[in-house]
Design an enzyme around this catalytic site. Structure first.
Site, PDB file in Angstrom:
ATOM      1  N   GLY A 109       0.832  -1.213   0.000  1.00  9.46           N
ATOM      2  CA  GLY A 109       0.000   0.000   0.000  1.00  9.46           C
ATOM      3  C   GLY A 109       0.856   1.247   0.000  1.00  9.46           C
ATOM      4  N   SER A 146       1.209   3.376  -2.525  1.00 11.09           N
ATOM      5  CA  SER A 146       0.813   4.353  -3.553  1.00 11.09           C
ATOM      6  C   SER A 146       0.251   5.635  -2.972  1.00 11.09           C
ATOM      7  CB  SER A 146      -0.224   3.721  -4.491  1.00 11.09           C
ATOM      8  OG  SER A 146      -1.222   3.048  -3.739  1.00 11.09           O
ATOM      9  N   ARG A 147      -0.272   5.553  -1.753  1.00  6.50           N
ATOM     10  CA  ARG A 147      -0.941   6.721  -1.151  1.00  6.50           C
ATOM     11  C   ARG A 147      -0.722   6.707   0.351  1.00  6.50           C
ATOM     12  NH1 ARG A 147      -6.503   6.063  -1.258  1.00  6.50           N
ATOM     13  NH2 ARG A 147      -6.406   3.931  -2.037  1.00  6.50           N
ATOM     14  N   VAL A 172      -3.885  -7.393  -1.103  1.00  4.41           N
ATOM     15  CA  VAL A 172      -3.554  -8.134   0.118  1.00  4.41           C
ATOM     16  C   VAL A 172      -4.757  -8.920   0.651  1.00  4.41           C
ATOM     17  CG1 VAL A 172      -1.657  -6.625   0.837  1.00  4.41           C
ATOM     18  CG2 VAL A 172      -3.971  -6.177   1.682  1.00  4.41           C
ATOM     19  N   TYR A 229     -12.938  -4.028  12.408  1.00  2.00           N
ATOM     20  CA  TYR A 229     -11.617  -3.524  11.988  1.00  2.00           C
ATOM     21  C   TYR A 229     -10.601  -3.649  13.130  1.00  2.00           C
ATOM     22  CZ  TYR A 229      -8.147   0.132  10.908  1.00  2.00           C
ATOM     23  OH  TYR A 229      -6.986   0.842  10.708  1.00  2.00           O
ATOM     24  N   ILE A 279      -4.910   9.645  11.492  1.00  2.00           N
ATOM     25  CA  ILE A 279      -4.001  10.387  10.600  1.00  2.00           C
ATOM     26  C   ILE A 279      -4.783  10.892   9.387  1.00  2.00           C
ATOM     27  CG2 ILE A 279      -1.775  10.329   9.429  1.00  2.00           C
ATOM     28  CD1 ILE A 279      -1.463   9.337  12.265  1.00  2.00           C
TER      29      ILE A 279
HETATM   30  N1  LIG Z   1      -5.175   6.882   8.435  1.00  2.00           N
HETATM   31  C1  LIG Z   1      -5.405   6.514   9.687  1.00  2.00           C
HETATM   32  O1  LIG Z   1      -6.008   7.258  10.492  1.00  2.00           O
HETATM   33  C2  LIG Z   1      -4.923   5.179  10.178  1.00  2.00           C
HETATM   34  C3  LIG Z   1      -4.847   4.975  11.564  1.00  2.00           C
HETATM   35  C4  LIG Z   1      -4.392   3.761  12.053  1.00  2.00           C
HETATM   36  C5  LIG Z   1      -4.039   2.767  11.184  1.00  2.00           C
HETATM   37  N2  LIG Z   1      -4.134   2.968   9.829  1.00  2.00           N
HETATM   38  C6  LIG Z   1      -3.721   1.861   8.964  1.00  2.00           C
HETATM   39  O2  LIG Z   1      -2.673   2.326   8.146  1.00  2.00           O
HETATM   40  C7  LIG Z   1      -2.662   1.598   6.916  1.00  2.00           C
HETATM   41  C8  LIG Z   1      -2.619   2.563   5.750  1.00  2.00           C
HETATM   42  O3  LIG Z   1      -3.740   3.421   5.802  1.00  2.00           O
HETATM   43  P1  LIG Z   1      -3.785   4.824   5.037  1.00  2.00           P
HETATM   44  O4  LIG Z   1      -4.327   5.816   5.993  1.00  2.00           O
HETATM   45  O5  LIG Z   1      -2.489   5.117   4.372  1.00  2.00           O
HETATM   46  O6  LIG Z   1      -4.908   4.526   3.916  1.00  2.00           O
HETATM   47  P2  LIG Z   1      -5.083   5.109   2.452  1.00  2.00           P
HETATM   48  O7  LIG Z   1      -4.580   6.518   2.375  1.00  2.00           O
HETATM   49  O8  LIG Z   1      -6.508   4.838   2.102  1.00  2.00           O
HETATM   50  O9  LIG Z   1      -4.111   4.212   1.525  1.00  2.00           O
HETATM   51  C9  LIG Z   1      -4.355   2.840   1.444  1.00  2.00           C
HETATM   52  C10 LIG Z   1      -3.236   2.160   0.695  1.00  2.00           C
HETATM   53  O10 LIG Z   1      -3.441   0.749   0.778  1.00  2.00           O
HETATM   54  C11 LIG Z   1      -3.679   0.216  -0.527  1.00  2.00           C
HETATM   55  N3  LIG Z   1      -4.726  -0.797  -0.400  1.00  2.00           N
HETATM   56  C12 LIG Z   1      -5.989  -0.647   0.091  1.00  2.00           C
HETATM   57  N4  LIG Z   1      -6.631  -1.835   0.074  1.00  2.00           N
HETATM   58  C13 LIG Z   1      -5.759  -2.730  -0.438  1.00  2.00           C
HETATM   59  C14 LIG Z   1      -5.817  -4.122  -0.717  1.00  2.00           C
HETATM   60  N5  LIG Z   1      -6.929  -4.855  -0.500  1.00  2.00           N
HETATM   61  N6  LIG Z   1      -4.722  -4.717  -1.232  1.00  2.00           N
HETATM   62  C15 LIG Z   1      -3.607  -4.011  -1.466  1.00  2.00           C
HETATM   63  N7  LIG Z   1      -3.487  -2.698  -1.245  1.00  2.00           N
HETATM   64  C16 LIG Z   1      -4.548  -2.073  -0.741  1.00  2.00           C
HETATM   65  C17 LIG Z   1      -4.053   1.379  -1.406  1.00  2.00           C
HETATM   66  O11 LIG Z   1      -3.717   1.078  -2.751  1.00  2.00           O
HETATM   67  P3  LIG Z   1      -4.332   1.927  -4.017  1.00  2.00           P
HETATM   68  O12 LIG Z   1      -3.766   3.315  -3.915  1.00  2.00           O
HETATM   69  O13 LIG Z   1      -3.853   1.216  -5.229  1.00  2.00           O
HETATM   70  O14 LIG Z   1      -5.815   1.913  -3.839  1.00  2.00           O
HETATM   71  C18 LIG Z   1      -3.205   2.491  -0.779  1.00  2.00           C
HETATM   72  O15 LIG Z   1      -1.872   2.397  -1.218  1.00  2.00           O
HETATM   73  C19 LIG Z   1      -3.894   0.687   6.950  1.00  2.00           C
HETATM   74  O16 LIG Z   1      -3.511  -0.605   7.376  1.00  2.00           O
HETATM   75  C20 LIG Z   1      -4.771   1.333   8.010  1.00  2.00           C
HETATM   76  O17 LIG Z   1      -5.612   0.383   8.615  1.00  2.00           O
HETATM   77  C21 LIG Z   1      -4.563   4.152   9.314  1.00  2.00           C
END
Ligand SMILES: NC(=O)c1ccc[n+]([C@@H]2O[C@H](COP(=O)([O-])OP(=O)(O)OC[C@H]3O[C@@H](n4cnc5c(N)ncnc54)[C@H](OP(=O)(O)O)[C@@H]3O)[C@@H](O)[C@H]2O)c1
Length: 252
Positions: free
Chosen positions: A10, A12-13, A62, A157, A190
């Site tokens: 993940g 990409s973003r 994943v 979750y 975040i």
């Molecule tokens: N943001 C928060 O507040 C927060 C807090 C605690 C934990 N987290 C955890 O941190 C991690 C990253 O979150 P984020 O905030 O960076 O989210 P995000 O900005 O929505 O980015 C999600 C990333 O994961 C990829 N992705 C999503 N579903 C996928 C799948 N089924 N298979 C492979 N790749 C997948 C996306 O790929 P594409 O770009 O190709 O769609 C993207 O690169 C996650 O595990 C989330 O649970 C986030």
């Protein structure tokens, strides 16, 4: 000595993108994965190359463990072709998406989807990649502040993330004989696209998070990327089987 290589799922973003860039800035090459957003992933690769690093972007869902053996084979080829190596050093299990639903309303489909992405995915992806991981490598499993504190709507979750934290300790126990460390990184709320971008785009939620955080604001991707670079740096090699929360002090 050759540069270390990290796989960030993940990348990409959001957090994964930031982790990839911070790792590159600290001298680590990166293989990052994306699910749908190939262009964004390629843009991260290009940015890493302008920093003087090397990187590759690979597609991976994943939530679909059937893909993992082929993904591992593809990683092996990329390592050989691009780095002339047979192994990589660090794995960051970061990819994922959220589902917000009250416990009473959560469907089996939602539960299964979250289980595949956040628990089964990291479990079997890591298993498939282990033969390619160098001894003395490191694994970082991304969890969430929501395993320590409870907010309505995240029961499924957070249950999966909680399971990953237990898995981390078992992996650390079993992989220690190879010198591999395994830790959990638990970000607080975040500002990313996660959950429809709510923490970033919903002012009321953003202010709620800020008010519950000792440092007085919601987290930014930079806050997490730099922790990952630090945890994967030489100085953190004795940190093992730990849950490290990076939340600015949420809900103390
Ligand atoms: N943001 C928060 O507040 C927060 C807090 C605690 C934990 N987290 C955890 O941190 C991690 C990253 O979150 P984020 O905030 O960076 O989210 P995000 O900005 O929505 O980015 C999600 C990333 O994961 C990829 N992705 C999503 N579903 C996928 C799948 N089924 N298979 C492979 N790749 C997948 C996306 O790929 P594409 O770009 O190709 O769609 C993207 O690169 C996650 O595990 C989330 O649970 C986030």
């Amino acid at each position: 000595m050759s540069k270390k290589i990290a796989i960030v799922t993940g990348g990409s973003r959001g957090l994964g993108r930031n982790m990839a860039l911070k790792l590159a800035a600290s001298g680590v090459d990166v293989i990052l994965t994306y699910q749908h957003q190939r262009d964004s992933a390629e843009a991260v690769v290009a940015e890493i190359e302008t920093l003087g690093g090397r990187a590759a972007a690979m597609a991976l869902d994943v939530g679909d463990s059937q893909q993992f053996p082929a993904f591992a084979a593809a990683v092996k080829e990329v390592l050989a072709g691009q780095w002339q190596r047979q192994t990589f050093d660090f794995l960051v299990n970061n990819a994922g998406a959220g589902v917000h639903a009250a416990f009473a309303d959560t469907t089996e489909d939602q539960f299964d989807q979250l289980m595949r992405i956040h628990l089964k995915g990291p479990f079997f992806l890591t298993q498939n990649l282990l033969p390619l991981m160098a001894d003395h490598g490191r694994i970082l499993n991304v969890s969430s502040g929501l395993t320590r504190f409870a907010l309505p709507g995240y029961s499924a979750y957070a249950a999966m993330k909680g399971a990953v934290e237990v898995l981390t300790r078992y992996q650390a126990k079993e992989l220690g004989s190879r010198g591999i460390t395994v830790n959990t990184l638990a970000p607080g709320a975040i500002e990313t696209d996660f959950g429809g971008g709510a923490v970033r785009d919903n002012p009321a939620l953003n202010q709620f998070v800020a008010a519950q955080t000792a440092l007085g604001r919601a987290g930014l991707p930079d806050d997490i990327g730099q922790v990952v670079a630090a945890l994967l740096s030489d100085g953190c090699g004795w940190v093992n089987a730990q849950r490290i929360e990076a939340s600015g002090g949420m809900f103390l």
